[in-house]
Design a protein around this motif. Structure first.
Motif, PDB file in Angstrom:
ATOM      1  N   GLY A 165       0.796  -1.217   0.000  1.00  0.00           N
ATOM      2  CA  GLY A 165       0.000   0.000   0.000  1.00  0.00           C
ATOM      3  C   GLY A 165       0.830   1.269   0.000  1.00  0.00           C
ATOM      4  N   LEU A 166       2.126   1.152   0.225  1.00  0.00           N
ATOM      5  CA  LEU A 166       2.998   2.328   0.241  1.00  0.00           C
ATOM      6  C   LEU A 166       3.283   2.741  -1.193  1.00  0.00           C
ATOM      7  N   SER A 167       2.997   3.986  -1.511  1.00  0.00           N
ATOM      8  CA  SER A 167       3.197   4.457  -2.880  1.00  0.00           C
ATOM      9  C   SER A 167       4.685   4.483  -3.217  1.00  0.00           C
ATOM     10  N   VAL A 168       4.986   4.473  -4.492  1.00  0.00           N
ATOM     11  CA  VAL A 168       6.379   4.521  -4.960  1.00  0.00           C
ATOM     12  C   VAL A 168       7.050   5.798  -4.466  1.00  0.00           C
ATOM     13  N   ALA A 169       6.326   6.910  -4.511  1.00  0.00           N
ATOM     14  CA  ALA A 169       6.892   8.187  -4.062  1.00  0.00           C
ATOM     15  C   ALA A 169       7.232   8.146  -2.573  1.00  0.00           C
ATOM     16  N   ARG A 170       6.346   7.568  -1.751  1.00  0.00           N
ATOM     17  CA  ARG A 170       6.604   7.477  -0.313  1.00  0.00           C
ATOM     18  C   ARG A 170       7.769   6.535  -0.028  1.00  0.00           C
ATOM     19  N   LEU A 171       7.866   5.431  -0.796  1.00  0.00           N
ATOM     20  CA  LEU A 171       8.989   4.515  -0.631  1.00  0.00           C
ATOM     21  C   LEU A 171      10.290   5.224  -1.001  1.00  0.00           C
ATOM     22  N   ASP A 172      10.275   6.007  -2.060  1.00  0.00           N
ATOM     23  CA  ASP A 172      11.473   6.771  -2.445  1.00  0.00           C
ATOM     24  C   ASP A 172      11.869   7.752  -1.340  1.00  0.00           C
ATOM     25  N   ASP A 173      10.886   8.444  -0.759  1.00  0.00           N
ATOM     26  CA  ASP A 173      11.171   9.358   0.358  1.00  0.00           C
ATOM     27  C   ASP A 173      11.817   8.613   1.515  1.00  0.00           C
ATOM     28  N   LEU A 174      11.260   7.452   1.847  1.00  0.00           N
ATOM     29  CA  LEU A 174      11.791   6.653   2.945  1.00  0.00           C
ATOM     30  C   LEU A 174      13.231   6.226   2.649  1.00  0.00           C
ATOM     31  N   LYS A 175      13.494   5.790   1.429  1.00  0.00           N
ATOM     32  CA  LYS A 175      14.854   5.353   1.077  1.00  0.00           C
ATOM     33  C   LYS A 175      15.845   6.510   1.184  1.00  0.00           C
ATOM     34  N   MET A 178      15.324  14.525   6.653  1.00  0.00           N
ATOM     35  CA  MET A 178      14.680  13.343   7.227  1.00  0.00           C
ATOM     36  C   MET A 178      13.325  13.705   7.834  1.00  0.00           C
ATOM     37  N   ARG A 179      13.270  14.841   8.501  1.00  0.00           N
ATOM     38  CA  ARG A 179      12.006  15.268   9.122  1.00  0.00           C
ATOM     39  C   ARG A 179      10.947  15.607   8.077  1.00  0.00           C
ATOM     40  N   THR A 180      11.383  16.085   6.932  1.00  0.00           N
ATOM     41  CA  THR A 180      10.449  16.432   5.862  1.00  0.00           C
ATOM     42  C   THR A 180       9.936  15.197   5.133  1.00  0.00           C
ATOM     43  N   LEU A 181      10.792  14.219   4.927  1.00  0.00           N
ATOM     44  CA  LEU A 181      10.450  13.078   4.083  1.00  0.00           C
ATOM     45  C   LEU A 181       9.678  11.961   4.780  1.00  0.00           C
ATOM     46  N   THR A 182       9.706  11.928   6.105  1.00  0.00           N
ATOM     47  CA  THR A 182       9.009  10.850   6.807  1.00  0.00           C
ATOM     48  C   THR A 182       7.956  11.427   7.745  1.00  0.00           C
ATOM     49  N   ASP A 183       6.958  10.615   8.054  1.00  0.00           N
ATOM     50  CA  ASP A 183       5.892  11.051   8.959  1.00  0.00           C
ATOM     51  C   ASP A 183       6.396  11.184  10.382  1.00  0.00           C
ATOM     52  N   GLU A 184       7.382  10.383  10.718  1.00  0.00           N
ATOM     53  CA  GLU A 184       7.913  10.362  12.077  1.00  0.00           C
ATOM     54  C   GLU A 184       9.408  10.129  11.990  1.00  0.00           C
ATOM     55  N   VAL A 185      10.172  10.900  12.733  1.00  0.00           N
ATOM     56  CA  VAL A 185      11.593  10.621  12.887  1.00  0.00           C
ATOM     57  C   VAL A 185      11.949  10.896  14.342  1.00  0.00           C
ATOM     58  N   ALA A 186      12.651   9.954  14.938  1.00  0.00           N
ATOM     59  CA  ALA A 186      13.032  10.090  16.340  1.00  0.00           C
ATOM     60  C   ALA A 186      14.507   9.729  16.475  1.00  0.00           C
ATOM     61  N   PHE A 187      15.212  10.500  17.273  1.00  0.00           N
ATOM     62  CA  PHE A 187      16.627  10.259  17.537  1.00  0.00           C
ATOM     63  C   PHE A 187      16.764   9.843  18.985  1.00  0.00           C
ATOM     64  N   SER A 188      17.466   8.739  19.230  1.00  0.00           N
ATOM     65  CA  SER A 188      17.688   8.250  20.590  1.00  0.00           C
ATOM     66  C   SER A 188      19.192   8.109  20.811  1.00  0.00           C
ATOM     67  N   PRO A 189      19.842   9.209  21.203  1.00  0.00           N
ATOM     68  CA  PRO A 189      21.284   9.127  21.443  1.00  0.00           C
ATOM     69  C   PRO A 189      21.578   8.569  22.830  1.00  0.00           C
ATOM     70  N   ASP A 190      22.668   7.821  22.932  1.00  0.00           N
ATOM     71  CA  ASP A 190      23.158   7.397  24.237  1.00  0.00           C
ATOM     72  C   ASP A 190      24.661   7.204  24.128  1.00  0.00           C
ATOM     73  N   ALA A 191      25.275   6.736  25.184  1.00  0.00           N
ATOM     74  CA  ALA A 191      26.733   6.604  25.217  1.00  0.00           C
ATOM     75  C   ALA A 191      27.259   5.602  24.200  1.00  0.00           C
ATOM     76  N   ARG A 230      14.953   6.503  14.168  1.00  0.00           N
ATOM     77  CA  ARG A 230      13.764   5.752  13.759  1.00  0.00           C
ATOM     78  C   ARG A 230      12.957   6.597  12.795  1.00  0.00           C
ATOM     79  N   HIS A 231      12.696   6.013  11.612  1.00  0.00           N
ATOM     80  CA  HIS A 231      11.844   6.644  10.607  1.00  0.00           C
ATOM     81  C   HIS A 231      10.550   5.863  10.529  1.00  0.00           C
ATOM     82  N   GLY A 232       9.442   6.570  10.428  1.00  0.00           N
ATOM     83  CA  GLY A 232       8.166   5.900  10.247  1.00  0.00           C
ATOM     84  C   GLY A 232       7.361   6.581   9.159  1.00  0.00           C
ATOM     85  N   VAL A 233       6.721   5.787   8.337  1.00  0.00           N
ATOM     86  CA  VAL A 233       5.804   6.313   7.334  1.00  0.00           C
ATOM     87  C   VAL A 233       4.551   5.458   7.357  1.00  0.00           C
TER      88      VAL A 233
END
Length: 162
Positions: free
Chosen positions: A26-36, A109-122, A128-131
């Motif tokens: 169900g993921l469109s080609v354009a959305r898959l390209d954005d994710l890649k 990354m923030r523009t191309l995906t519906d969700e992006v989260a950064f979890s930095p640690d030592a 994490r990207h989500g579409v």
């Protein structure tokens, strides 16, 4: 897992394309390209993080696909960082932007995906990207005539043509 080397970026794109393309039809080609593109940018940053501390070990790329979302995690073993403390650069259309060689990755990354989260640690950083698998409303919200799900993001205006 992939070696932390730029030569493997194209392999990561192929893996994401094959996994997501076949398991989330169900993921469109354009959305898959954005994710890649977003995943490639995150992997490129992960590789740079490894290189900056001469770290051995792979960059981990994990795809999780369900009925509601496609999620791709990219995990590196470089130094963690706080994405909110990254310098804000001039807009891409501002001539002063030409003085900076990098800095578009996180906004991209923030523009191309519906969700992006950064979890930095030592031990490194997880990105994490989500579409959404499709850009449609729920399956119950359908066009009365065609029976197809309605699109949630496209504004349309209908006019009578004489």
């Amino acid at each position: 897992e992939t070696p932390a080397r730029p030569a493997y970026l194209s392999l990561v794109r192929l893996i994401v394309d094959a996994a997501v393309g076949s398991l989330a039809p169900g993921l469109s080609v354009a959305r898959l390209d954005d994710l890649k593109i977003a995943v490639t940018e995150a992997c490129s940053n992960a590789i740079e993080a490894h290189e900056s501390i001469v770290a051995d070990g792979p960059v981990v790329v994990r795809c999780v696909i369900d009925d509601h979302q496609v999620t791709v995690d990219i995990v590196d073993r470089g130094r963690g960082f706080d994405p909110d403390r990254v310098e804000t650069l001039p807009a891409a259309t501002d001539p002063r932007r030409l003085r900076h060689e990098s800095g578009l990755g996180i906004p991209l990354m923030r523009t191309l995906t519906d969700e992006v989260a950064f979890s930095p640690d030592a031990d490194g950083t997880r990105v994490r990207h989500g579409v959404a698998p499709n850009e449609l409303t729920s399956a119950e919200n359908r066009d009365w005539f065609a029976g197809t799900p309605l699109h949630k993001n496209v504004r349309a205006r209908l006019e009578v043509v004489a």
